[in-house]
Design an enzyme around this catalytic site. Structure first.
Site, PDB file in Angstrom:
ATOM      1  N   TYR A  49       0.856  -1.218   0.080  1.00  0.00           N
ATOM      2  CA  TYR A  49       0.003  -0.046  -0.100  1.00  0.00           C
ATOM      3  C   TYR A  49       0.960   0.945  -0.033  1.00  0.00           C
ATOM      4  O   TYR A  49       1.816   1.188   0.697  1.00  0.00           O
ATOM      5  CB  TYR A  49      -0.985  -0.183   1.279  1.00  0.00           C
ATOM      6  CG  TYR A  49      -1.820   1.246   1.497  1.00  0.00           C
ATOM      7  CD1 TYR A  49      -3.113   1.108   0.582  1.00  0.00           C
ATOM      8  CD2 TYR A  49      -1.769   2.017   2.156  1.00  0.00           C
ATOM      9  CE1 TYR A  49      -3.970   2.215   0.816  1.00  0.00           C
ATOM     10  CE2 TYR A  49      -2.566   3.358   2.392  1.00  0.00           C
ATOM     11  CZ  TYR A  49      -3.771   3.154   1.599  1.00  0.00           C
ATOM     12  OH  TYR A  49      -4.480   4.139   1.550  1.00  0.00           O
ATOM     13  N   GLY A 100       1.538   4.033   1.438  1.00  0.00           N
ATOM     14  CA  GLY A 100       2.104   4.687   2.632  1.00  0.00           C
ATOM     15  C   GLY A 100       2.864   3.685   3.414  1.00  0.00           C
ATOM     16  O   GLY A 100       3.388   4.145   4.658  1.00  0.00           O
ATOM     17  N   LYS A 101       3.069   2.256   3.106  1.00  0.00           N
ATOM     18  CA  LYS A 101       3.990   1.455   3.601  1.00  0.00           C
ATOM     19  C   LYS A 101       5.199   1.919   3.431  1.00  0.00           C
ATOM     20  O   LYS A 101       5.566   2.699   2.645  1.00  0.00           O
ATOM     21  CB  LYS A 101       3.964   0.074   3.300  1.00  0.00           C
ATOM     22  CG  LYS A 101       2.498  -0.535   3.397  1.00  0.00           C
ATOM     23  CD  LYS A 101       1.954  -0.618   4.749  1.00  0.00           C
ATOM     24  CE  LYS A 101       0.642  -1.318   4.765  1.00  0.00           C
ATOM     25  NZ  LYS A 101      -0.315  -0.569   6.012  1.00  0.00           N
ATOM     26  N   ASN A 102       6.335   1.210   4.286  1.00  0.00           N
ATOM     27  CA  ASN A 102       7.652   1.471   4.419  1.00  0.00           C
ATOM     28  C   ASN A 102       8.351   1.438   3.017  1.00  0.00           C
ATOM     29  O   ASN A 102       9.034   2.009   2.263  1.00  0.00           O
ATOM     30  CB  ASN A 102       8.628   0.851   5.196  1.00  0.00           C
ATOM     31  CG  ASN A 102       8.296   1.106   6.694  1.00  0.00           C
ATOM     32  OD1 ASN A 102       7.169   1.810   7.108  1.00  0.00           O
ATOM     33  ND2 ASN A 102       9.597   1.108   7.614  1.00  0.00           N
TER      34      ASN A 102
END
Ligand SMILES: Cc1ncc(COP(=O)(O)O)c(C=O)c1O
Length: 369
Positions: free
Chosen positions: A183, A185-187
């Site tokens: 997704y 916004g993940k790292n």
């Protein structure tokens, strides 16, 4: 000065040239589904995790969980232990497989509390879904020991823990099977949805591939009733670029966390996250606990500082997972009490030291006066 919780635009501008080349190569090739970027990303991601697992790209982290659980063929109606404090997808994937969820409370590191976990294992339990939450590894070594003793399968949900390690070993390489989300916004985030299933067990991974590709490994070969869940070539090309930067971005996240720890160390009213010595935390989120959260949120808003709540309602308290036939009733007091106190502060490689210091000052002003 406005301080962003997450700044994907800034990240894009830092790697614009690489991203645009990667995108245009895919568009020029016109191979949009199942192309060479997908297989190259799979190999590079497996290597990044230490080389012991293989990777299957899928459409998102929720599909990854659903398919991974399906591949284990757990007895129908059996119970899977899931943390009370996690994103809904972890529990959804269990229920959508015709299994029952039993919630386990979280400890001070916000991952599964082991005593609570052990106390909830019964004859009906078939698996443990260990979530490596906020960038920190769950107590995976002990979880594996418990699972071995009780003959349970272990699924690792690593959606928030790309490169997190336990005793130097990347999460996702411990259990029977593990899942990642990409997704945005993940790292490690795509420019849309994306996910992966990883495993050492080639038979399990082949089963996942069949499920995700309409029930067969070859076109028009439908051995089982499958579905469609694929990581596309464009997302894989973007992820390949971003994977090259991930370790540096995580290093910066660790520096930001260090500044938060130093900045808040003299403020007793702020409960800082507990980090296990054995864990290399990649700080997907930096979550503190405070009593006067509403006042602090109002103050931060006035100052233009963004924040988040992960999660505002613990899963056992959500209508979908309370008093339902597919949920085994059990108490999770920490998760229920802490849902009122947790506050996620800005976290990411986009933050400069001055911004972190400004967040610290603002939170301290609001909490301690
Ligand atoms: C712990 C956890 N598991 C699973 C997921 C689901 O991933 P996706 O949004 O890619 O479906 C997420 C996403 O937020 C997550 O945080």
């Amino acid at each position: 000065m406005a301080i962003k919780f997450l700044d994907l635009k800034k990240q894009y501008l830092d790697i614009k040239g690489e991203i645009e080349t990667a995108i245009s190569n895919v568009v020029e090739s016109s191979a949009f589904v199942g192309g060479s970027e997908v297989s190259a990303f799979g190999e590079e991601f497996s290597e990044f995790l230490g080389g012991s697992v293989r990777t299957l790209g899928v459409a998102n982290g929720t599909d990854a969980l659903e398919i991974a659980i399906e591949s284990l063929a757990l007895p129908k109606d059996s119970v899977v232990l899931v943390p009370a404090n996690t994103f809904a997808a972890s529990a959804e994937a269990v229920v959508r497989n015709g299994l029952r969820v039993q919630f386990v409370d979280c400890g001070a590191d916000y991952t599964m509390d082991l005593a609570d976990l052990e106390s909830k294992i019964t004859e009906q339990t078939s698996a443990i879904l260990a979530v490596h939450l906020y960038g920190q590894s769950a107590r995976i070594e002990e979880i594996l020991e418990i699972a071995k003793e009780k003959n349970l399968r272990v699924i690792e949900d690593c959606a928030q823990a790309h490169e997190a390690k336990f005793k130097g070993q990347c999460v996702g390489t411990f259990g029977d099977i593990a899942t990642f989300s990409f997704y945005p916004g993940k790292n490690l985030g795509a420019y849309g949805d994306g996910g992966a299933i990883v495993s050492r067990d080639s038979v399990l991974l082949r089963k996942c591939e069949e499920i995700a590709h309409h029930g067969g490994l070859k076109k028009y070969e439908h051995r089982i009733v499958g579905r469609n869940s694929r990581l596309d070539n464009l997302q894989a090309a973007i992820l390949r670029v971003k994977l090259r930067h991930l370790a540096a971005w995580n290093t910066r996240r660790r520096k930001v966390a260090k500044l938060y720890f130093e900045g808040f160390k003299d403020c007793d009213s702020i409960i800082l996250p507990e980090v296990k010595d054995s864990c290399f935390c990649v700080w997907h989120l930096f979550v503190i606990r405070i009593k006067n959260r509403d006042a602090v949120m109002t103050y931060l808003k006035q100052k233009g500082i963004e924040y988040g709540l992960h999660y505002p309602i613990a899963l056992p308290n959500c209508p979908a997972f309370s008093h339902q036939s597919y949920v085994v009733e059990s108490s999770t007091p920490n998760a229920s009490a802490w849902q009122e106190e947790i506050l996620s502060l800005p976290m990411g490689e986009h933050l400069i030291d001055e911004e972190v210091k400004e967040v610290i000052e603002a939170v301290k002003d609001a909490v301690c006066g």
